[in-house]
Scaffold this active site. Structure first.
Site, PDB file in Angstrom:
ATOM      1  CD  GLU D 105      20.182 -44.438  14.772  1.00 45.34           C
ATOM      2  OE1 GLU D 105      20.559 -45.532  15.215  1.00 45.34           O
ATOM      3  OE2 GLU D 105      20.129 -44.149  13.553  1.00 45.34           O
ATOM      4  CG  HIS D 124      23.847 -42.845  10.963  1.00 49.16           C
ATOM      5  ND1 HIS D 124      24.249 -44.152  10.828  1.00 49.16           N
ATOM      6  CD2 HIS D 124      22.508 -42.897  11.216  1.00 49.16           C
ATOM      7  CE1 HIS D 124      23.215 -44.958  11.012  1.00 49.16           C
ATOM      8  NE2 HIS D 124      22.146 -44.218  11.248  1.00 49.16           N
ATOM      9  CG  HIS D 126      19.632 -46.037   7.012  1.00 45.14           C
ATOM     10  ND1 HIS D 126      18.357 -45.568   7.248  1.00 45.14           N
ATOM     11  CD2 HIS D 126      20.298 -45.896   8.196  1.00 45.14           C
ATOM     12  CE1 HIS D 126      18.269 -45.172   8.516  1.00 45.14           C
ATOM     13  NE2 HIS D 126      19.417 -45.367   9.104  1.00 45.14           N
ATOM     14  CG  HIS D 194      21.369 -49.170  11.749  1.00 46.17           C
ATOM     15  ND1 HIS D 194      21.179 -48.855  13.078  1.00 46.17           N
ATOM     16  CD2 HIS D 194      21.222 -48.012  11.086  1.00 46.17           C
ATOM     17  CE1 HIS D 194      20.897 -47.566  13.192  1.00 46.17           C
ATOM     18  NE2 HIS D 194      20.914 -47.029  11.994  1.00 46.17           N
TER      19      HIS D 194
END
Lengths: 267, 267, 267, 267
Positions: D105, D124, D126, D194
């Protein structure tokens, strides 16, 4: 750090700025070094018990000069040491020309000490479970006897009521006075979308109330989501139970202190 | 601490106050030092597993003199050692003139031992997830087989029903008797706005029940907030599953003990 | 523990009971000692990641003899070592006359291995956030791509449907078969008022699924209590995302293993 | 790792692949090794503060060549070191022919750097309390002043709107562009089922926003389940408070860094 000798109480210490003069605030006089150690330990206890993260601060009124108080310079409270203590007057100005950076919100402390002669220590925090109660209409109530001081009621200070849109900080004397008015004669006051203050007749009591305000908030959240009425402490039960807690504050303090000292040793 | 030798069971110990006389309660006789170690370990397990914070206490009935029991002096249970154990009679008076400070709520223990000959160990705690269930009408139910003892039902003792506004403490024999009546023949009893007691046929069982009461409370809170009916253990399932748990208590005890001993080594 | 040498793969090991004979189950043959280390590490990972407490167990199918599998003797999984591994046949009998105590619920493993040739590893746990979903009608759904295997659906096995009131344990082959039927072709099956099983094509996958089932349950609880519809993964999204996860299982495994090895070093 | 000397700023370092040539992306030039240390520390902070588990990644734009950025190779962020840093161009291709495995990603980073010249760092994750808000209609709001950046609004990117059923990953430039469009000019964007991205004008700011997005999500969940309206920060309050936070980011960073360095020392 200069070290003096007090005939009555053994060695005495004063922060390096306590000799200040001119029109700067003057020191309230030397105090036992143990008090500075206790402020550092209390700050670290609040961090270890989940009341402070990188922010929050703790102050203690000068033991013999009631218009002075001590707190750390602006820093993460989990890192506080006895060398980081600054003395301030009740207008929240540093004594003796101390030029170290200060907490923007030191006025919380100065103004509450002005308004509440009975208060000898104050904790300001963003303790996480408490913040939601600053945002909703559901008032905090005392869920168990160890948090009995809450049964007297917990007011909420909304800075927007007087000041409109701000950066939310109690960053001057005027806002400090407004917060002190909201606190009134209580032990805890929530600050909308910000955090809370807890006050007490000693450092140990203020720290203990900050910790148990956080614990009580989590319990009340859980009780609320279970549904139905909550058989919280009545005001009378709270008054009676708080008298016991006031006498017994040494026990949690010793445990929390021991943990903090062990963590400091491992650092 | 004096050390004796028992012909049958190896070295035996007695707390220093066990030689007391006059009209003070007399000791029930020397016991293996391991029992005192186990009380300290059990107290620390309850702290490590989140059942105790600075408060809470654990007692064990005297193994051969059923009208005596042991618990620590008044202290934070996370700091307990075998040297802190006090012997009491069932009126909750210290034996042998032990003058160390005692828990205000020692009467919980004495009165339950009077009322329940089957009980050999008692844990009193303010375990956090349990307190909300002492405040709402939603009764505790058994969420899984490891907490099967809960399926028999969990009564709630509200001290205000008999005594009106108090400091919430079970601080005399009369209040202890009232709590014991609420407990009845069950394994756990909640105390409104205060905490709970868990009892069992051995130290290991009482500790295990205190730990799993806390775990079960958290599970029931989560299940309740998911909405809808909860397919809890039936009373019959609880009875059958509890028989298995009673036999298997050694496994969690060994794990918890190992952790506590490691933490003690690191101190 | 005997040590052999395999010409192809280096040193090989077999549990001491693998030479058993008579009518006892015979060993499926020696395997690399690393497999036993991995079972111990996987057991400790499940404990460290909050899937196991003092209970729960993990098994791996024999790599070359598919009608044999390995798991530890009956013990707290957080304490497992490579020396604690027992070999069993698919009727869940120990091989080679191993007389060490076995888990009462080993039949969960044997019967799922019989029914699911694709499964090479199984985790049975009482993972806390999962238990509430075994009690309510709200089915588990996949909250994020890392838990994509849940999008295929999570059945609930209620032992009472076939067996009425029991001790809740899957303690014989017949109950194991019933559980395997409930699991069907899925990766996870909840067990009412008890826990769950997670299965996978390797030890790493089964452990990862057990961990992410727990994480997903906590997320779904939070999402549910926020109110309104939940935009969970669709079955198709789950299938596509799971393919990525199957390939990437090494990353969490290495991290979890590193932590467990550090904890073992500190013991 | 080659080491050079920069006359102005002391020793300078470049990743081994920065000498690459041909049609591969070329390096944006050597940077101070401290930047690589900071990326590793920031990755570990995100792990220690509960924002990353085995997954998640952090990048920093090249300080003098704005069309290059740095992040670790594909690995668990809790294990990152300064030797793991890869340089990429804004098409998310490794510079200098670096052949180490890359995050699938990485396009999240390249495309946001293209679209947002003001952004110098991206996280980024979770992060667990945030995921539920990606799944429900209840939008994130700022619960307290430390999370003031949230008051500007938090959009949700649903990959299914443009791409239908996918593996949920932002695994190419096109999907990265779509995510960057959802982010717009905000500091945080949720990704349905996500996780989220947080961006800022420096590494310290991006990390701080990722941490406080997680904290704010947990607070908003608790406030929501208490029932009734929530007196969140207004947009104006958020703007004013964020200015203070932007200036004060050093305090939490120093605390978090100190903890991470202590953990690294204990490994």
């Amino acid at each position: 750090m200069r070290i003096g000798l007090c005939r009555c109480h053994g060695p005495m210490y004063a922060p390096e700025n306590s000799m200040g003069a001119g029109d700067a605030a003057s020191s309230g006089g030397r105090v036992d070094r143990q008090l500075f150690e206790d402020i550092a330990i209390g700050s670290r206890i609040c961090a270890a018990e989940g009341v402070f993260d990188a922010f929050g601060h703790l102050s203690v009124r000068h033991p013999t000069t009631p218009d002075r108080f001590f707190m750390t310079k602006s820093m993460a409270p989990a890192l506080a040491t006895a060398d980081d203590i600054v003395e301030l007057d009740l207008d929240s100005r540093p004594c003796g020309g101390d030029s170290r950076p200060l907490f923007l919100e030191r006025f919380i402390h100065g103004e509450i000490y002005k308004a509440r002669p009975d208060v000898r220590s104050i904790v300001h925090s963003h303790s996480p479970s408490v913040i939601p109660f600053s945002l909703v209409e559901n008032p905090m109530r005392a869920m168990f006897h160890t948090a009995a001081f809450i049964a007297a009621g917990v007011p909420v200070f909304d800075i927007a009521e007087l000041y409109g849109e701000t950066d939310m900080l109690v960053s001057d004397q005027d806002k400090g006075k407004a917060l002190a008015r909201s606190l009134g004669g209580k032990s805890v006051c929530l600050m909308r979308a910000h955090g809370s203050v807890a006050v007490g007749p000693s450092l140990q009591h203020a720290v203990s109330r900050a910790v148990y305000t956080e614990i009580n908030a989590k319990l009340q959240w859980q009780a609320t989501t279970l549904g139905g009425p909550i058989a919280a402490l009545s005001e009378g039960e709270g008054r009676l139970a708080d008298a016991v807690n006031l006498a017994g504050v040494g026990r949690p303090w010793e445990l929390w202190k021991k943990r903090v000292l062990r963590d400091m040793r491992d650092e």
